[in-house]
Design a protein around this motif. Sequence first.
Motif, mmCIF file in Angstrom:
data_model
loop_
_atom_site.group_PDB
_atom_site.id
_atom_site.type_symbol
_atom_site.label_atom_id
_atom_site.label_comp_id
_atom_site.label_asym_id
_atom_site.label_seq_id
_atom_site.Cartn_x
_atom_site.Cartn_y
_atom_site.Cartn_z
ATOM 1 N N PHE A 58 0.686 7.760 -6.352
ATOM 2 C CA PHE A 58 1.403 7.574 -5.108
ATOM 3 C C PHE A 58 2.113 6.043 -4.939
ATOM 4 C CE2 PHE A 58 -0.656 11.355 -4.119
ATOM 5 C CZ PHE A 58 0.208 12.215 -3.855
ATOM 6 N N LYS A 59 3.199 5.747 -4.598
ATOM 7 C CA LYS A 59 3.850 4.523 -4.758
ATOM 8 C C LYS A 59 4.650 4.214 -3.550
ATOM 9 C CE LYS A 59 6.403 1.000 -7.686
ATOM 10 N NZ LYS A 59 7.358 0.682 -6.542
ATOM 11 N N VAL A 60 4.434 3.001 -2.743
ATOM 12 C CA VAL A 60 5.472 2.585 -1.734
ATOM 13 C C VAL A 60 5.418 1.062 -1.721
ATOM 14 C CG1 VAL A 60 3.676 2.945 0.035
ATOM 15 C CG2 VAL A 60 6.009 2.841 0.883
ATOM 16 N N GLY A 61 6.555 0.857 -1.824
ATOM 17 C CA GLY A 61 6.662 -0.637 -2.166
ATOM 18 C C GLY A 61 6.153 -1.267 -3.202
ATOM 19 N N ASP A 62 5.088 -2.136 -3.126
ATOM 20 C CA ASP A 62 4.426 -2.721 -4.240
ATOM 21 C C ASP A 62 2.934 -2.274 -4.089
ATOM 22 O OD1 ASP A 62 3.397 -4.194 -2.046
ATOM 23 O OD2 ASP A 62 3.126 -6.128 -3.067
ATOM 24 N N CYS A 63 2.624 -1.044 -3.267
ATOM 25 C CA CYS A 63 1.380 -0.625 -3.195
ATOM 26 C C CYS A 63 1.173 0.957 -4.032
ATOM 27 C CB CYS A 63 0.998 -0.236 -1.709
ATOM 28 S SG CYS A 63 1.150 -1.761 -0.452
ATOM 29 N N LEU A 64 -0.027 0.989 -4.477
ATOM 30 C CA LEU A 64 -0.165 2.029 -5.413
ATOM 31 C C LEU A 64 -1.350 2.662 -5.177
ATOM 32 C CD1 LEU A 64 0.711 0.423 -9.115
ATOM 33 C CD2 LEU A 64 2.285 1.773 -7.525
ATOM 34 N N PHE A 65 -1.421 3.991 -4.858
ATOM 35 C CA PHE A 65 -2.610 4.761 -4.797
ATOM 36 C C PHE A 65 -2.767 5.733 -5.729
ATOM 37 C CE2 PHE A 65 -0.920 3.199 -0.793
ATOM 38 C CZ PHE A 65 -1.725 2.851 -0.044
ATOM 39 N N ARG A 66 -3.694 5.293 -6.681
ATOM 40 C CA ARG A 66 -4.090 6.323 -7.766
ATOM 41 C C ARG A 66 -5.297 7.081 -7.644
ATOM 42 N NH1 ARG A 66 -1.358 3.749 -12.105
ATOM 43 N NH2 ARG A 66 -0.677 1.439 -11.717
ATOM 44 N N SER A 67 -5.493 7.775 -8.559
ATOM 45 C CA SER A 67 -6.869 8.715 -8.416
ATOM 46 C C SER A 67 -8.054 8.218 -8.452
ATOM 47 C CB SER A 67 -6.730 9.876 -9.474
ATOM 48 O OG SER A 67 -6.717 9.294 -10.836
ATOM 49 N N ASN A 68 -8.205 6.877 -8.854
ATOM 50 C CA ASN A 68 -9.164 5.853 -8.918
ATOM 51 C C ASN A 68 -9.118 4.608 -8.746
ATOM 52 O OD1 ASN A 68 -8.101 5.422 -11.422
ATOM 53 N ND2 ASN A 68 -9.928 6.068 -12.751
ATOM 54 N N ALA A 69 -8.073 4.195 -8.125
ATOM 55 C CA ALA A 69 -7.654 2.751 -8.062
ATOM 56 C C ALA A 69 -6.960 2.562 -7.015
ATOM 57 C CB ALA A 69 -7.387 2.266 -9.255
ATOM 58 N N LEU A 70 -6.745 1.325 -6.254
ATOM 59 C CA LEU A 70 -5.761 1.180 -5.234
ATOM 60 C C LEU A 70 -5.101 -0.463 -5.751
ATOM 61 C CD1 LEU A 70 -7.913 1.655 -2.060
ATOM 62 C CD2 LEU A 70 -5.905 3.329 -3.088
ATOM 63 N N SER A 71 -4.053 -0.593 -5.400
ATOM 64 C CA SER A 71 -3.354 -2.072 -5.611
ATOM 65 C C SER A 71 -2.487 -2.265 -4.469
ATOM 66 C CB SER A 71 -2.921 -2.435 -6.875
ATOM 67 O OG SER A 71 -1.861 -1.478 -7.331
ATOM 68 N N GLY A 72 -1.975 -3.299 -4.082
ATOM 69 C CA GLY A 72 -0.958 -3.694 -3.077
ATOM 70 C C GLY A 72 -1.320 -4.992 -2.309
ATOM 71 N N SER A 73 -0.443 -5.192 -1.503
ATOM 72 C CA SER A 73 -0.586 -6.090 -0.663
ATOM 73 C C SER A 73 0.137 -6.119 0.704
ATOM 74 C CB SER A 73 0.095 -7.630 -1.250
ATOM 75 O OG SER A 73 1.477 -7.432 -1.406
ATOM 76 N N VAL A 74 -0.067 -6.741 1.962
ATOM 77 C CA VAL A 74 0.604 -6.858 3.190
ATOM 78 C C VAL A 74 0.736 -7.968 3.711
ATOM 79 C CG1 VAL A 74 0.423 -6.026 5.658
ATOM 80 C CG2 VAL A 74 -0.273 -4.283 3.759
ATOM 81 N N VAL A 75 1.839 -8.471 3.986
ATOM 82 C CA VAL A 75 2.110 -9.788 4.751
ATOM 83 C C VAL A 75 2.550 -9.736 5.845
ATOM 84 C CG1 VAL A 75 3.113 -12.247 4.285
ATOM 85 C CG2 VAL A 75 2.102 -11.089 2.311
ATOM 86 N N VAL A 76 2.521 -10.279 6.939
ATOM 87 C CA VAL A 76 2.944 -10.453 8.142
ATOM 88 C C VAL A 76 2.807 -11.772 8.649
ATOM 89 C CG1 VAL A 76 2.975 -9.495 10.577
ATOM 90 C CG2 VAL A 76 2.370 -7.980 8.566
ATOM 91 N N SER A 77 3.842 -12.507 9.013
ATOM 92 C CA SER A 77 4.183 -13.969 9.480
ATOM 93 C C SER A 77 4.138 -13.820 11.065
ATOM 94 C CB SER A 77 5.301 -14.767 9.000
ATOM 95 O OG SER A 77 6.422 -14.108 9.378
ATOM 96 N N SER A 78 3.848 -14.999 11.674
ATOM 97 C CA SER A 78 3.863 -15.299 13.124
ATOM 98 C C SER A 78 5.398 -15.041 13.453
ATOM 99 C CB SER A 78 3.356 -16.896 13.377
ATOM 100 O OG SER A 78 1.948 -16.910 13.064
ATOM 101 N N GLN A 79 6.132 -15.573 12.446
ATOM 102 C CA GLN A 79 7.671 -15.263 12.960
ATOM 103 C C GLN A 79 7.868 -13.634 13.000
ATOM 104 O OE1 GLN A 79 9.729 -17.278 14.288
ATOM 105 N NE2 GLN A 79 11.847 -16.180 13.750
ATOM 106 N N ASP A 80 7.509 -13.020 12.047
ATOM 107 C CA ASP A 80 7.836 -11.509 12.182
ATOM 108 C C ASP A 80 7.379 -10.830 13.414
ATOM 109 O OD1 ASP A 80 8.668 -11.635 9.429
ATOM 110 O OD2 ASP A 80 6.602 -11.266 8.638
ATOM 111 N N LEU A 81 6.344 -11.481 13.944
ATOM 112 C CA LEU A 81 5.888 -10.769 15.145
ATOM 113 C C LEU A 81 6.368 -11.167 16.260
ATOM 114 C CD1 LEU A 81 1.617 -10.821 14.644
ATOM 115 C CD2 LEU A 81 3.563 -8.851 14.286
ATOM 116 N N ARG A 82 7.004 -12.410 16.271
ATOM 117 C CA ARG A 82 7.778 -12.950 17.527
ATOM 118 C C ARG A 82 9.215 -12.096 17.462
ATOM 119 N NH1 ARG A 82 5.658 -18.198 16.109
ATOM 120 N NH2 ARG A 82 7.489 -18.515 14.687
ATOM 121 N N ILE A 83 9.636 -11.873 16.436
ATOM 122 C CA ILE A 83 10.676 -11.225 16.378
ATOM 123 C C ILE A 83 10.603 -9.791 16.666
ATOM 124 C CG2 ILE A 83 12.911 -10.326 14.997
ATOM 125 C CD1 ILE A 83 12.654 -12.898 13.449
ATOM 126 N N ARG A 84 9.480 -9.179 15.944
ATOM 127 C CA ARG A 84 9.348 -7.562 16.056
ATOM 128 C C ARG A 84 7.808 -7.304 16.630
ATOM 129 N NH1 ARG A 84 10.095 -4.594 10.648
ATOM 130 N NH2 ARG A 84 10.401 -2.714 12.398
#
Length: 388
Positions: free
Chosen positions: A131-157
């Motif tokens: 399963f793939k969404v963005g750069d995140c992969l959910f495999r039958s025996n593995a996971l990979s990916g990343s999440v980044v949230v900046s302070s500016q992101d939170l001020r805007i949203r």
Amino acid sequence: MANSKVNKRFDQYVLRGKLRQEGFERWRYVFSAFSKATGQERKFFVELFIVNPGISPKVAVLSQKSRLALSESDLQYALAGTASAAHANDEIAVLPSYVLVKAGVFGSNGKQMNKFHASSMFSFIKNTETFKVGDCLFRSNALSGSVVVSSQDLRIRPELLCNAGAMSWELKFERIIECSPLYNRKHYLWTPLGVKSVFSGTVHLDEEEYVVLPKSSNGYIDKSWGISPNSPYFHISSSKMTSIISGKQMLNSCFSLEGEFGGKLCAYLNFEGEKYTVENRGIFKKDAIIHDCSQMSDSSDGDRVHWTVSIHKGRFVIDVDLFCKGKEMFVRDYEMPQGKRCLLKILGGVGTGEVRVYKKIGKNLELLEHANVYDAICEFGQTEEVGK
């Protein structure tokens, strides 16, 4: 997602029919890791939360941001203490629709980061069972990916409902002790797919590297889906225990309890091969679980949260007592598929405590096992309408 033929059908994307318009699907992976620099052990989580994917497949819609922008005339009306005709209808009936990757860490200075995607960006690669969404992969025996949230992101949203930070992961896993669905109804299903799981790999949290070692990963995997998440929500689980009776580490033991399903819990407990299951499937079953979550004041170490569970199953009684430090817990928010600015707010942390297993002999109880419990996931939550 995994290897057992019994649970293989639950490893797939299951939101079908009406659930695509009003429903959710949640996959959760939890594991421990050590800081490469300091040796500190921390409990991490990676989650995939899909809600109402059929409503807005091309754009991620968050129901928490449902107010129209104020016009200059609206502002004048507001300052005068009256409502304009336009502003009277500023609450739009918005239903959430997106795929969310949520990642973070429990404990002191715990945090969570959220990355929202349009459901059309979520795909299944059949030949690799990925399963793939963005750069995140959910495999039958593995996971990979990343999440980044900046302070500016939170001020805007601010509707992102998370903390600023960055987390990336490269992990392999294996489900050592699996469990079939414990609650299976038309409107809701919960299955602790990997009550005891082994993870390995690396995690980077805000530029600090953590190492995930199989023997100490204390991993856990579960999955749920349905019309809406449970509220009230109650969950405890652990796969790290040491017998007080023998003094030995219980390497093949684990438990997971979750609810509330009509005020009740479902449970799977395995103590060195002795299994106890409460499924609440039949109306004539006499299995019973008494549970509670309460706050305790402790002047020596601040407030603590206490989880208590007493299971009565046939000739056996199982008591679980777990404690979390209040200052080391934080709240994770999940939008309900029905919108209405309604959030499921889950207070979670890592706890320690004890478990006791008794056998009924006449009117007496014989103690079969008494163990210390470590690195336990402890959670309690309720829905709350916010943003009014």
